[in-house]
Design a protein around this motif. Structure first.
Motif, PDB file in Angstrom:
ATOM      1  N   SER A  45      31.873  41.120  32.301  1.00  0.00           N
ATOM      2  CA  SER A  45      32.361  40.332  33.528  1.00  0.00           C
ATOM      3  C   SER A  45      32.063  41.013  34.769  1.00  0.00           C
ATOM      4  O   SER A  45      31.805  42.197  34.955  1.00  0.00           O
ATOM      5  CB  SER A  45      33.810  40.094  33.236  1.00  0.00           C
ATOM      6  OG  SER A  45      34.551  41.317  33.596  1.00  0.00           O
ATOM      7  N   ASP A  46      32.300  40.335  35.767  1.00  0.00           N
ATOM      8  CA  ASP A  46      32.164  40.433  37.115  1.00  0.00           C
ATOM      9  C   ASP A  46      33.393  40.255  37.997  1.00  0.00           C
ATOM     10  O   ASP A  46      33.409  39.281  38.533  1.00  0.00           O
ATOM     11  CB  ASP A  46      30.976  39.895  37.659  1.00  0.00           C
ATOM     12  CG  ASP A  46      30.627  40.522  39.145  1.00  0.00           C
ATOM     13  OD1 ASP A  46      31.513  41.310  39.657  1.00  0.00           O
ATOM     14  OD2 ASP A  46      29.443  40.373  39.613  1.00  0.00           O
ATOM     15  N   PRO A  47      34.572  41.274  37.707  1.00  0.00           N
ATOM     16  CA  PRO A  47      35.702  40.631  38.258  1.00  0.00           C
ATOM     17  C   PRO A  47      35.707  40.553  39.814  1.00  0.00           C
ATOM     18  O   PRO A  47      36.734  39.680  40.477  1.00  0.00           O
ATOM     19  CB  PRO A  47      36.781  41.928  37.965  1.00  0.00           C
ATOM     20  CG  PRO A  47      35.705  43.188  37.666  1.00  0.00           C
ATOM     21  CD  PRO A  47      34.344  42.379  37.242  1.00  0.00           C
ATOM     22  N   ARG A  48      34.769  41.052  40.582  1.00  0.00           N
ATOM     23  CA  ARG A  48      34.690  40.747  42.262  1.00  0.00           C
ATOM     24  C   ARG A  48      34.215  39.369  42.292  1.00  0.00           C
ATOM     25  O   ARG A  48      34.458  39.132  43.419  1.00  0.00           O
ATOM     26  CB  ARG A  48      33.983  41.981  42.631  1.00  0.00           C
ATOM     27  CG  ARG A  48      34.312  43.454  42.525  1.00  0.00           C
ATOM     28  CD  ARG A  48      33.285  44.307  42.868  1.00  0.00           C
ATOM     29  NE  ARG A  48      32.042  44.353  41.815  1.00  0.00           N
ATOM     30  CZ  ARG A  48      30.939  45.025  42.120  1.00  0.00           C
ATOM     31  NH1 ARG A  48      30.939  45.737  43.322  1.00  0.00           N
ATOM     32  NH2 ARG A  48      30.192  45.024  41.395  1.00  0.00           N
ATOM     33  N   LYS A  49      33.601  38.705  41.406  1.00  0.00           N
ATOM     34  CA  LYS A  49      33.265  37.401  41.835  1.00  0.00           C
ATOM     35  C   LYS A  49      33.897  36.167  41.241  1.00  0.00           C
ATOM     36  O   LYS A  49      33.856  35.161  41.475  1.00  0.00           O
ATOM     37  CB  LYS A  49      31.733  37.520  41.352  1.00  0.00           C
ATOM     38  CG  LYS A  49      30.662  38.249  42.084  1.00  0.00           C
ATOM     39  CD  LYS A  49      29.180  37.890  41.587  1.00  0.00           C
ATOM     40  CE  LYS A  49      28.559  38.765  42.315  1.00  0.00           C
ATOM     41  NZ  LYS A  49      27.000  38.408  41.954  1.00  0.00           N
ATOM     42  N   GLU A  50      34.792  36.655  40.460  1.00  0.00           N
ATOM     43  CA  GLU A  50      35.654  35.807  39.606  1.00  0.00           C
ATOM     44  C   GLU A  50      36.916  35.113  40.742  1.00  0.00           C
ATOM     45  O   GLU A  50      37.392  35.896  41.475  1.00  0.00           O
ATOM     46  CB  GLU A  50      36.579  36.249  38.662  1.00  0.00           C
ATOM     47  CG  GLU A  50      35.421  36.618  37.246  1.00  0.00           C
ATOM     48  CD  GLU A  50      36.188  37.084  36.221  1.00  0.00           C
ATOM     49  OE1 GLU A  50      37.365  37.730  36.371  1.00  0.00           O
ATOM     50  OE2 GLU A  50      35.877  37.096  35.212  1.00  0.00           O
ATOM     51  N   ASP A  60      28.395  39.783  35.039  1.00  0.00           N
ATOM     52  CA  ASP A  60      27.499  40.766  35.634  1.00  0.00           C
ATOM     53  C   ASP A  60      26.405  40.718  34.647  1.00  0.00           C
ATOM     54  O   ASP A  60      26.211  41.324  33.626  1.00  0.00           O
ATOM     55  CB  ASP A  60      28.331  42.029  35.705  1.00  0.00           C
ATOM     56  CG  ASP A  60      27.316  43.087  36.268  1.00  0.00           C
ATOM     57  OD1 ASP A  60      26.110  42.897  36.354  1.00  0.00           O
ATOM     58  OD2 ASP A  60      27.711  44.028  37.079  1.00  0.00           O
ATOM     59  N   ASN A 338      31.467  49.692  34.753  1.00  0.00           N
ATOM     60  CA  ASN A 338      32.410  50.478  35.950  1.00  0.00           C
ATOM     61  C   ASN A 338      33.623  49.942  36.160  1.00  0.00           C
ATOM     62  O   ASN A 338      34.333  50.236  37.066  1.00  0.00           O
ATOM     63  CB  ASN A 338      31.525  50.244  37.330  1.00  0.00           C
ATOM     64  CG  ASN A 338      31.208  48.928  37.868  1.00  0.00           C
ATOM     65  OD1 ASN A 338      32.014  47.921  37.339  1.00  0.00           O
ATOM     66  ND2 ASN A 338      30.423  48.976  38.766  1.00  0.00           N
ATOM     67  N   HIS A 339      34.145  48.996  35.091  1.00  0.00           N
ATOM     68  CA  HIS A 339      35.377  48.507  34.975  1.00  0.00           C
ATOM     69  C   HIS A 339      35.941  48.229  33.651  1.00  0.00           C
ATOM     70  O   HIS A 339      35.095  47.825  32.835  1.00  0.00           O
ATOM     71  CB  HIS A 339      35.380  47.218  35.979  1.00  0.00           C
ATOM     72  CG  HIS A 339      34.533  46.182  35.608  1.00  0.00           C
ATOM     73  ND1 HIS A 339      34.801  45.209  34.517  1.00  0.00           N
ATOM     74  CD2 HIS A 339      33.323  45.947  35.724  1.00  0.00           C
ATOM     75  CE1 HIS A 339      33.901  44.637  34.261  1.00  0.00           C
ATOM     76  NE2 HIS A 339      32.956  44.881  35.057  1.00  0.00           N
ATOM     77  N   SER A 341      37.658  45.206  32.557  1.00  0.00           N
ATOM     78  CA  SER A 341      38.116  43.768  32.297  1.00  0.00           C
ATOM     79  C   SER A 341      37.059  43.057  31.560  1.00  0.00           C
ATOM     80  O   SER A 341      35.763  43.261  31.357  1.00  0.00           O
ATOM     81  CB  SER A 341      37.800  43.263  33.954  1.00  0.00           C
ATOM     82  OG  SER A 341      36.842  42.996  34.494  1.00  0.00           O
TER      83      SER A 341
END
Length: 388
Positions: A45-50, A60, A338-339, A341
């Motif tokens: 996942s790409d939590p910074r874009k959610e 991601d 790197n995360h 989630s």
């Protein structure tokens, strides 16, 4: 100097845990196996874009494809856009199409890279299906997309079919129609309701015997279009019964994340190939074990793969459908992303004691590839839960 950290313990107070494992060495080149080994791979996942994690999770793509390169480098084929990628639990058909397209494109740039792609009916809500013809059209849509992009098909179990089918004959009609139209041989997919409660009664019966009779009938009637069948019932005796009943030339792929070690090794007469979600999480160990088995070194195969089984049973414990959280947790601990989630916030499906148990078992199974990094990240993680 030994590595240690404080971990929660469901049976009592927090305790200091000292690491004991040794990372498995990565091969210099993809090894050769004498079993077909698919790793069902997760998406990152790409939590910074959610902005709407439950409804429209962001992916991601660079990290997702990098993880597939990691698996190919260890000798695995990839089972793409399957249950492990949160298909129908965070990854919808639009996302699956993008994933399939990107993975197929990437595979063409890597010598020996191979994959097969999951085709289901998940763009058709089970509640919107009115007939088996609706299910057939849904399967046709997804298989057409995969074949148009040059992919091979794994025919996933269908929630919609489980809802509208009234008999084994309905399953035979749907599978017969789809298989007759397939361009290449297809891998079938028997996923138990412990993985997806919506699949209860698949193959026309809640009982194993009649369900087995139905699936063997379908395979025998369509042998020229079936490569094999993946079975995920977490019951080795049922898998062996299916395996022994398959016609010559049809492969059995174990999806049993509880008993895969013995099923892959076999009973001296027959063995199972593999299509496993746990291979995502324990890829270096599984690769070394399979390479050892390929040269007749069963002692090393057992010594490497058997310690991963208690870890896998913890990751896949009930409610089994939330196993993806444990798979991604290990990818994070091992520096593969790197995360921590998951799409749709699925990391919240398990509790801190579950994750602490995974950490201990992963260490004991030699699955922590970078112990120092794993300890640093685990300390941050337990700190969120008030543990120093």
């Amino acid at each position: 100097m030994s590595l240690s950290l404080n971990l929660p313990n469901a049976a009592g107070p927090t305790e200091e845990y000292h690491l004991v494992g040794t990372p498995v060495e990565r091969p210099s080149a993809p090894p050769k196996f004498n079993r077909i080994a698919y790793a069902a791979a997760h998406v990152v996942s790409d939590p910074r874009k959610e902005v709407d994690p439950w409804g429209r999770p962001a992916i991601d793509w660079d990290a997702t494809i990098a993880f597939r390169r990691h698996l190919w480098g260890l000798g695995f084929k990839i089972a793409e856009a399957m249950d492990t990628s949160q298909r129908g639990m965070g990854l919808n058909w639009a996302g699956a199409q993008e994933l399939i397209r990107r993975s197929l494109d990437e595979s063409r740039t890597i010598a020996g890279a191979d994959l097969a792609c999951g085709a289901g009916t998940d763009h058709l809500a089970a509640t919107d299906a009115r007939s088996i013809d609706d299910v057939i059209k849904a399967y046709e849509t997804q298989i057409e997309f995969i074949e148009k992009n040059g992919g091979r098909v794994i025919m996933m179990a269908s929630r919609a079919l489980a809802r509208v089918a009234s008999s084994a004959d309905d399953y035979a009609k749907v599978y017969g129609r789809i298989l007759s139209q397939a361009k290449d041989k297809v891998v079938l997919h028997w996923l138990g309701d412990m993985f997806d409660p919506n699949l209860a009664g698949y193959w026309g019966s809640p009982q194993f015997g009649p369900a087995l009779e139905c699936v063997l009938r379908i395979i025998n009637e369509n042998k020229e279009k079936v490569e094999g069948i993946k079975i995920s019932l977490l019951d080795n005796a049922k898998e062996v019964e299916l395996r022994n009943g398959l016609p010559e030339g049809i492969l059995c792929f174990t999806g049993d994340d509880f008993n895969y070690a013995e099923l892959i090794e076999g009973d001296g007469n027959r063995y199972s190939h593999a299509l496993l979600g746990i291979f995502d999480a324990v890829a270096p160990s599984a690769s070394m074990a399979l390479a050892s088995l390929a040269v007749g070194d069963t002692a090393t195969f057992r010594s490497v793969i058997e310690p991963t089984v208690p870890l896998s049973r913890k990751i896949f414990e009930a409610p089994t459908q939330y196993y993806k959280a444990g798979v991604v947790f290990l990818a994070w601990l091992n520096g593969r992303q790197n995360h921590f989630s998951l799409p749709a916030g699925m990391q919240s499906a398990r509790g801190i004691n579950h994750y602490a148990d995974i950490f201990r078992l992963a260490d004991k199974a030699n699955v922590l590839d970078k112990p120092e990094l794993a300890v640093t990240r685990m300390k941050h993680f337990v700190g969120v839960f008030g543990i120093d």
